[in-house]
Enzyme design. Structure first.
Site, PDB file in Angstrom:
ATOM      1  N   SER A   1       0.851  -1.185   0.000  1.00 19.50           N
ATOM      2  CA  SER A   1       0.000   0.000   0.000  1.00 19.50           C
ATOM      3  C   SER A   1       0.888   1.236   0.000  1.00 19.50           C
ATOM      4  O   SER A   1       2.066   1.174   0.359  1.00 19.50           O
ATOM      5  CB  SER A   1      -0.875  -0.008   1.261  1.00 19.50           C
TER       6      SER A   1
ATOM      7  N   TYR B   1      -1.663  -0.806  10.493  1.00 24.58           N
ATOM      8  CA  TYR B   1      -1.748  -1.156   9.069  1.00 24.58           C
ATOM      9  C   TYR B   1      -0.529  -0.634   8.312  1.00 24.58           C
ATOM     10  O   TYR B   1       0.101  -1.353   7.534  1.00 24.58           O
ATOM     11  CB  TYR B   1      -3.032  -0.556   8.487  1.00 24.58           C
TER      12      TYR B   1
ATOM     13  N   LYS C   1       2.373  -2.786   6.352  1.00 25.69           N
ATOM     14  CA  LYS C   1       2.619  -2.608   4.920  1.00 25.69           C
ATOM     15  C   LYS C   1       4.064  -2.196   4.658  1.00 25.69           C
ATOM     16  O   LYS C   1       4.641  -2.555   3.628  1.00 25.69           O
ATOM     17  CB  LYS C   1       1.644  -1.590   4.334  1.00 25.69           C
TER      18      LYS C   1
END
Length: 250
Positions: free
Chosen positions: A181, A194, A198
């Protein structure tokens, strides 16, 4: 440290190369006959990856924790007249630490991989697509949420690579794809767990790429895609699709 002229030269070569590739695009490789395993195949990008891989002639192995959704994906593929298989696996249970809770989960995880090899064959394309997100401030993150995020988003990548890379290295042939991402390229507020996971994917894939090069495994390709917001069935965080930025391809 690079001199100004060295930096200017490298930038110039990079821009010229990119421009020439717009005019003379390199030939796309054929994936016909490849065995492609896709995680998070029950919906969203995972299902779309499965469909596109099938259209290009690959045998698709769909993996998802939701058996019903995964079955839907497999049925769509079979209606296309292609060979497809479905396996159920909960990647949030992918763990390295062996204790009384995780040992059984780790054994189950490896058994799924063994079953895939027995029923389908050796995976030659690994598409690590599955991911979870819990957008909130850092103080609201529970230990369970943080653990689940890292197990699904990055630790499962390590385990799946360890399962299927040995055969790829034996034949010097394969392709490992990871869905990261733009949050893996820069820190993102209210998505700290998150974003960290990533970043871990980007580090894993860049490190693996250099590792394979040093081992002269030029037949194994590495791709890490750092996408912007993508509309999926994730009700917790559903945003409009924008663009996809490809971080690494070799």
């Amino acid at each position: 440290m690079l001199s100004v002229w060295e930096l200017f030269w490298r930038m110039t070569v990079g821009y010229v190369t990119a421009f020439l590739r717009l005019i003379w695009k390199p030939a796309e490789k054929s994936i016909r006959g490849e065995i492609a395993l896709v995680t998070g195949a029950g919906h969203g990008l995972g299902r779309l990856f499965c469909i596109r891989l099938a259209e290009l002639g690959a045998t698709v192995v769909a993996v998802n924790k939701n058996k019903a959704r995964n079955t839907e994906t497999v049925e769509i593929l079979k209606q296309m007249g292609v060979t497809a298989y479905g396996f159920t696996a909960d990647l949030s249970k992918a763990m390295f630490v062996i204790h009384r809770h995780s040992f059984a989960s780790y054994i189950l995880f490896t058994r799924v991989a063994s079953k895939i090899r027995e029923e389908v064959g050796d995976v030659t394309m690994l598409i690590n697509n599955a991911g979870v997100i819990y957008p909130t401030d850092i103080l609201s993150l529970t230990e369970e949420i943080i653990s689940n995020t890292f197990h699904v988003n990055v630790i499962s990548h390590f385990l799946l690579i360890k399962e299927f890379l040995p055969n790829m290295k034996q034949n010097n042939h394969g392709h490992i794809f990871a869905m990261s991402s733009q949050a893996g390229l820069m820190g993102t507020p209210f998505m700290t767990d998150y974003s960290a996971s990533k970043h871990g994917i980007v580090g894993l894939m860049e490190g693996l790429r250099h590792e394979l090069r040093r081992q002269n495994m030029d037949g194994i390709k590495i791709t890490c895609v750092c996408s912007s917001f993508v509309s999926t069935s994730n009700k917790q965080y559903n945003c409009a699709h924008t663009r996809i930025h490809r971080k690494e391809i070799s």
